[in-house]
Design a protein around this motif. Sequence first.
Motif, PDB file in Angstrom:
ATOM      1  N   SER A  67      40.237  73.483 -13.032  1.00 42.37           N
ATOM      2  CA  SER A  67      38.856  73.076 -13.313  1.00 42.37           C
ATOM      3  C   SER A  67      38.787  72.100 -14.483  1.00 42.37           C
ATOM      4  CB  SER A  67      38.008  74.309 -13.616  1.00 42.37           C
ATOM      5  OG  SER A  67      38.547  75.028 -14.722  1.00 42.37           O
ATOM      6  N   TYR A 118      34.975  69.680   5.375  1.00 42.30           N
ATOM      7  CA  TYR A 118      36.116  70.571   5.558  1.00 42.30           C
ATOM      8  C   TYR A 118      35.903  71.665   6.590  1.00 42.30           C
ATOM      9  CZ  TYR A 118      37.746  68.467   1.209  1.00 42.30           C
ATOM     10  OH  TYR A 118      38.154  67.582   0.270  1.00 42.30           O
ATOM     11  N   SER A 162      29.908  73.062  -0.541  1.00 49.34           N
ATOM     12  CA  SER A 162      31.366  73.076  -0.668  1.00 49.34           C
ATOM     13  C   SER A 162      32.054  72.903   0.673  1.00 49.34           C
ATOM     14  CB  SER A 162      31.829  74.380  -1.329  1.00 49.34           C
ATOM     15  OG  SER A 162      31.645  75.469  -0.440  1.00 49.34           O
ATOM     16  N   ARG A 168      25.046  75.953  -2.956  1.00 44.17           N
ATOM     17  CA  ARG A 168      26.364  75.639  -3.511  1.00 44.17           C
ATOM     18  C   ARG A 168      27.458  75.968  -2.502  1.00 44.17           C
ATOM     19  NH1 ARG A 168      30.760  77.805  -5.430  1.00 44.17           N
ATOM     20  NH2 ARG A 168      30.023  79.921  -5.026  1.00 44.17           N
ATOM     21  N   GLN A 169      27.334  77.107  -1.862  1.00 38.53           N
ATOM     22  CA  GLN A 169      28.324  77.491  -0.859  1.00 38.53           C
ATOM     23  C   GLN A 169      28.293  76.520   0.325  1.00 38.53           C
ATOM     24  OE1 GLN A 169      27.942  81.653   0.194  1.00 38.53           O
ATOM     25  NE2 GLN A 169      27.590  82.260  -1.921  1.00 38.53           N
ATOM     26  N   LYS A 223      37.741  76.155  -2.151  1.00 40.42           N
ATOM     27  CA  LYS A 223      37.175  75.547  -3.353  1.00 40.42           C
ATOM     28  C   LYS A 223      35.949  76.288  -3.846  1.00 40.42           C
ATOM     29  CE  LYS A 223      35.348  71.125  -5.035  1.00 40.42           C
ATOM     30  NZ  LYS A 223      35.013  69.726  -4.676  1.00 40.42           N
ATOM     31  N   SER A 224      35.146  76.785  -2.909  1.00 44.37           N
ATOM     32  CA  SER A 224      33.908  77.474  -3.293  1.00 44.37           C
ATOM     33  C   SER A 224      34.171  78.867  -3.851  1.00 44.37           C
ATOM     34  CB  SER A 224      32.982  77.585  -2.078  1.00 44.37           C
ATOM     35  OG  SER A 224      33.525  78.481  -1.123  1.00 44.37           O
ATOM     36  N   GLY A 245      37.326  73.564   1.795  1.00 40.65           N
ATOM     37  CA  GLY A 245      35.934  73.815   1.450  1.00 40.65           C
ATOM     38  C   GLY A 245      35.677  75.260   1.079  1.00 40.65           C
TER      39      GLY A 245
END
Length: 993
Positions: A924, A689, A685, A681-682, A582-583, A579
């Motif tokens: 991506s 996880y 993510s 968004r953070q 990914k962010s 998590g």
Amino acid sequence: MHIGRSFFSLRYGTLSPEQLVSMASEVGLKRLALADINNVAGIPDFVKGCRQAAIEPVAGVTVANGNQILYTLLAHHNEGFRQINEFLTSVNLTAASRRTASTEEGAVRRPDFPVQPPELPDVTVLLPLPEKPPASLPPLHFIGVEPHQAGRWLGEAWKLLSGKMVAMQPVVFANEAGYELHRHLRAIDNNTLLTKLEPSWLAHPSSVMAPPEVLSRVFDRNPDLVTLGDALLERCSFELEFKKLKNKRVFAETPDADRALLASLAHEGRVKRYGRDNAEAIARVEKELAMIDKLGFAAYFLIAWDMVKWSSQQGFFHVGRGSGANSVVAYCLGITDVDPISLDLYFERFLNPLRTSPPDFDIDYSWKDRDAVQQYLFDRYGPRHTALLGAMSTFRDSSMYRELGKVYGLPADEIDRLADHPDREAKENSIAKKIVEVAALMIDFPNIRSIHAGGILITEEPVTCYTALDMPPKGFPTTQWDMYTAEELGFEKLDVLSQRGIGHINDCVALVRQNHAIEIDIRQVETFKTDEQVNNLLAKGETMGCFYIESPAMRGLLRKLNCRDYLTLVAASSIIRPGVAKSGMMREYIWRFHHRDEFRYIHPVMEKQLAETYGVMVYQEDVLKVCHHFAGLDLADADILRRAMSGKFRGTKEMERIKDRFMEGCRQLGRPEEVSHEVWRQIASFAGYSFSKAHSASYAVESYQSLYLKSRFPIEFMVAVINNFGGFYHTWVYFNEAKRWGASLELPCVNHGDHLTTVTGNQVYVGFIHVKGLETALCKRVVAERKRGGLFADLFDFINRVPVGSEQITLLIRCGAFRFTAKSKASLLWEAHLYLGRGKSATEQGSLFAVPRQSFSLPPLETSPLEDAYDELNLIGFPITLSHFDLLQTRFRGGARAAHLPQAVGLTVKMLGNLVTIKYVRTSKGELMHFGCFLDPDGEVFDTVHFPDSLRANPFRGYGVYLLQGTVTSEFGQPSVTVQRMAKLPLQADPRE
């Protein structure tokens, strides 16, 4: 009467309990029974749905042997439900006791239920309509007549049973599509083709939710059957109380005694942990004790304390982790070894009045000790009040398509293609299209009841008041419903888990005691945290074999952070999770870690709440703080978010609701919209996880314990890792690590080896367990005879003392177990053949007379180290007397080694590398790229990056030694090679082939 069979009737029903209730409400039913086949897993969901729909629930079960339905049991009330569960449990446990050794490992053998129904005082029995009328029926026994049987002329002989026959409407599917789904499920269950289904294996097509008026018309010739059926259901009722705590309420004699005992133990432990006069610790303990008492959790804490106390007395090492590590009382009781005060962990994360789900302790034991701990709990609290928590595996992903492919008789290659690319195959093939359509209907249907990883329930009332119990192979009685249902019912599970990391800590301590006569107190974690040798290993990423911090990615992260302390390791244990990575916040965290005065916080709230982690959300607690202080969410919504982040929701509706609340809260507080979206968004993510800080801290404690052992006794430590058969890497990598730290690797030996790998001084003898095909019983006989009669003089002496066959003696010779004789393998094989003959085998009783020694002479036989290396490769899995590089055809050993890379940044290098592991990721754009981990000819580790273009031109071709060419890059001081060209190198041929 309508009797539902939901999708908890595994591979039979097609409707969820909620769907059954909804359909019943639509047709105007006021009462509905759920009677799934051989289990009651769906009852809690069913009762909850009935409450919401104002329908009276009736609990029951349909009893079947294989495809034959025997009878249906309906509980008059809760006591009747308990009687049904006692009956099911008794049959399941009896079947388990009869399970033979031939039962496939992990398979649950279906129990054989008695053909005659049980006599239960508070249960109505419904029998299928027989061919001939029975002479009589007991008082609570009735015959159920289904709609498709309503037109059957029963004749004069049935008149005596007129008051014992009832109309029964089974509900298995909703419509014709549901019937087709039912047929597919029945074919899967019987492991047969759709075309070979027998009608008797299926529910009748009329098994739908017929409105009451339709049922009355169907039975218009015998309206009494409908009336009597409705009357039977009217006599039945069932209630479940949700949320009220159902665990064992009292540990000692009374609640007051529990309260006093817990307080006494907590303050006794507080003095040991913090000293007598630590005001902060005193206040925190008192605060927690008050909350524990208020919420009724004293017995839960004492049960956990009693378990770890008993296990410690047995010499079992444990690690307490999870949200329970937020509790100072748990720390003082010895349940955990994480200090919540020093880490600023708040107790409310574990237990608070607004928490919407029960807390639990996660207690890890060695995989060798966990069963004994579970057995203690069953013995301590009794089998009527103790059960393992069940789990439910569902139809998902490729396995679902494979099952459906088989019922259509597809060839294996077509099934493989369908499982890998179902949508593509559906466009090209009509059968595949049909399978994909059916799969869409059955996705997430329950498929197999199994066992939770370690959850145990200890109940106040008998477990059978709430569920029947299964008995998996080599297990303990297990609930038929899962952790989600247990939580909704008000149970707090105690997670008693197993892991191999604890096993290697235990074993290393024992090896050190055995080899060095040193007793290590592995719980002196505070000392380990400040140990210079330990922190040097940490900073260098020398963590192979150490719990949780040994993967290539984690070792690289530790080097990038130059990690030299416990708190940094706690953070690293969390930011390594997908998590955070990914962010993009993992890289941001590392940069801010090294440039603490060069960044700006996204918002003042973030600076105030996240100063410890440089404005980056690292833990679940960080996310909760941001949601509360940045968006104004209350603690109840924060708890829902916590559960969503840890993957404990069955859907995403709650997450969407929280997002809307979050954005609305931000608007009300005047937060900039762009900033609000970035913060969310953070947060998003993290879903599924993120770690709690307490969890990361608990893992870091165990990491430090492993690191201490490796820093002081590296060879014993690596042998312990090898003997626990776990970890991130293949076994040969751990043998290489032992060699790096000074071990002399020795082949298996009948005079010095054992079943497991052993260490004496710096000599490490590979265990017999690693030799393919070598029987465990023989290994044990070898060791036992050596202890009894001393070392073996030669092969002749061995054969006379140890019963062994020609096949097994050949394996021992070929793996090098008789090297001490200084004879060639060829000579030893001839000698063994002379003594034992071709194909002969010795019995475990041995020979009545000693084998006579014979003399013989052989001409010189050519042999080579390469032959020995191939024997090792084939039998042990890796060469020992030579390296992988010695087996190459080329003598080139590469222009660079791992040690050269820090000084070669920006340069193009050629290297030889023995592939250790590959990490697969997607860019991506969805393209595949790899991160490789290799060992160079010196046995040192280096990492590689393989971008999609390079990977397409230079793919990996399995394990082996590769020649690589690439550019050396560095990120935060951690070098790696970005590969441009790569080729797997051929080996020399086995001289004997």
